[in-house]
Scaffold this motif. Sequence first.
Motif, PDB file in Angstrom:
ATOM      1  N   LEU A  18       0.818  -1.264   0.095  1.00 48.86           N
ATOM      2  CA  LEU A  18       0.141  -0.129  -0.073  1.00 48.86           C
ATOM      3  C   LEU A  18       0.810   1.265  -0.165  1.00 48.86           C
ATOM      4  O   LEU A  18       0.409   2.328   0.100  1.00 48.86           O
ATOM      5  N   ARG A  20       2.168   2.006  -2.677  1.00 46.29           N
ATOM      6  CA  ARG A  20       1.454   2.554  -3.773  1.00 46.29           C
ATOM      7  C   ARG A  20       0.059   2.773  -4.041  1.00 46.29           C
ATOM      8  O   ARG A  20      -0.695   1.577  -3.727  1.00 46.29           O
ATOM      9  N   ARG A  21      -0.411   3.832  -3.841  1.00 47.22           N
ATOM     10  CA  ARG A  21      -1.822   4.074  -3.719  1.00 47.22           C
ATOM     11  C   ARG A  21      -2.581   4.710  -4.886  1.00 47.22           C
ATOM     12  O   ARG A  21      -2.396   5.971  -4.950  1.00 47.22           O
ATOM     13  N   PRO A  22      -2.995   4.006  -5.819  1.00 42.05           N
ATOM     14  CA  PRO A  22      -3.667   4.528  -7.058  1.00 42.05           C
ATOM     15  C   PRO A  22      -4.830   5.578  -6.788  1.00 42.05           C
ATOM     16  O   PRO A  22      -5.186   6.557  -7.579  1.00 42.05           O
ATOM     17  N   ARG A  23      -5.524   5.451  -5.411  1.00 44.10           N
ATOM     18  CA  ARG A  23      -6.466   6.386  -5.332  1.00 44.10           C
ATOM     19  C   ARG A  23      -6.003   7.868  -5.066  1.00 44.10           C
ATOM     20  O   ARG A  23      -6.897   8.555  -4.781  1.00 44.10           O
ATOM     21  N   ARG A  24      -4.789   7.756  -4.631  1.00 51.00           N
ATOM     22  CA  ARG A  24      -4.434   9.324  -4.893  1.00 51.00           C
ATOM     23  C   ARG A  24      -4.621  10.094  -5.791  1.00 51.00           C
ATOM     24  O   ARG A  24      -4.991  11.429  -5.672  1.00 51.00           O
ATOM     25  N   ARG A  26      -7.388   9.822  -7.555  1.00 50.60           N
ATOM     26  CA  ARG A  26      -8.930  10.029  -7.771  1.00 50.60           C
ATOM     27  C   ARG A  26      -9.492  10.745  -6.699  1.00 50.60           C
ATOM     28  O   ARG A  26     -10.704  10.881  -6.547  1.00 50.60           O
ATOM     29  N   THR A  27      -8.653  11.729  -5.920  1.00 53.28           N
ATOM     30  CA  THR A  27      -8.935  12.391  -4.845  1.00 53.28           C
ATOM     31  C   THR A  27     -10.419  13.261  -4.877  1.00 53.28           C
ATOM     32  O   THR A  27     -11.071  13.438  -3.976  1.00 53.28           O
ATOM     33  N   SER A  28     -10.260  14.138  -6.230  1.00 52.06           N
ATOM     34  CA  SER A  28     -11.091  15.103  -6.507  1.00 52.06           C
ATOM     35  C   SER A  28     -11.403  15.015  -7.881  1.00 52.06           C
ATOM     36  O   SER A  28     -10.678  14.656  -8.644  1.00 52.06           O
ATOM     37  N   ARG A  32      -9.096  14.279 -10.820  1.00 50.18           N
ATOM     38  CA  ARG A  32      -9.302  13.212 -11.884  1.00 50.18           C
ATOM     39  C   ARG A  32      -9.376  13.754 -13.387  1.00 50.18           C
ATOM     40  O   ARG A  32      -8.924  13.168 -14.287  1.00 50.18           O
TER      41      ARG A  32
END
Length: 345
Positions: A18, A20-24, A26-28, A32
């Motif tokens: 974790l 590496r967090r791809p969600r970083r 997609r935060t806003s 995006r």
Amino acid sequence: MLDLDNPEVQSLEAPPDLVRRPRRLRTSAALRESVAETHLRPTDFLAPFFITTGRDLAEPIATLPGIHRYSVDRFLLEVERALELGLRSLLLFGVLPDTWKDPFGQSAADPNGPVPTAIREARKAFGEDVVIYTDVCLCAHTTHGHCGVLKETPRGVQIDNDRSLPQLAAMALAHAEAGADFVAPSDMMDGRVGYLRRALDQAGHTGVGILSYAVKYASAFYGPFRDAAKSAPSFGDRASYQMDIRNAREALREAALDEAEGADMLMVKPALAYLDILARLRPQTQLPLVAYNVSGEYAMLKAAAQAGVLDEARAVRETLVAIKRAGADLIISYHAQEALAQGWI
């Protein structure tokens, strides 16, 4: 059940992967948007139009909600609206009364037919602000509704590939002489791209391009179009000239042949059931690729939206993004004007 309030649970370290967090990314919404790989613009679309005879006509098409057959004068008003939305490319289909039709599709080359007339009027009204593509096929001009000239053979009535080519060339020439930028042969006759290229060049139309329906499958998704264009075959089907839905390698051969014959752009039709073909063809050619989001695909989304099954705006956006993501440079879609006007894309 996991007790998230338990101090021992709270003290657990995240696993090493974790880091590496791809969600970083997609935060806003703003973030995006800034990292999105695929974008849709108004200039990515060809807007299809059905042009018919008469005046002051805008005939609704029952199987294509929101789409109409237009007389030339009403078509020009629709082009004005399209330009306001940022659309620049138009694809024209002729719709003729039965009295204009014959077994050979001779009305296809009539310089005063609805499509040549629409080209001339659009060119006068809008100049180079529009790019005009025209469908080249005999199906809407023949009494039998097939895309070529028929012949009797020991195996029954068949399409005469080579006798169809001069008729198709005559149609392309009529469109070129009226001012078309591109002719788009959709008949799927062998050798028609090379034949049209030679005919156009010999007539001095070296600047008129060819958008080839290079990969056109014998699909169930054309039904609403045939109603709109009044071009359904009166007998049999088109499986002897349109492609078998089971074949993918054949699509690459068809596209390579059309490119070698002088096509300037290549098309895959339909789009949604053949995204794999688009993706496979993309690395095989440097030519622009066009995908036709066909009438049945449009009608499915309309029906689902009207039934309350889908959010139409999101479904249309997702569909068009998928086509672009698969490799299309340009998309022919009946949703184009509505999607732009409603801010769906």
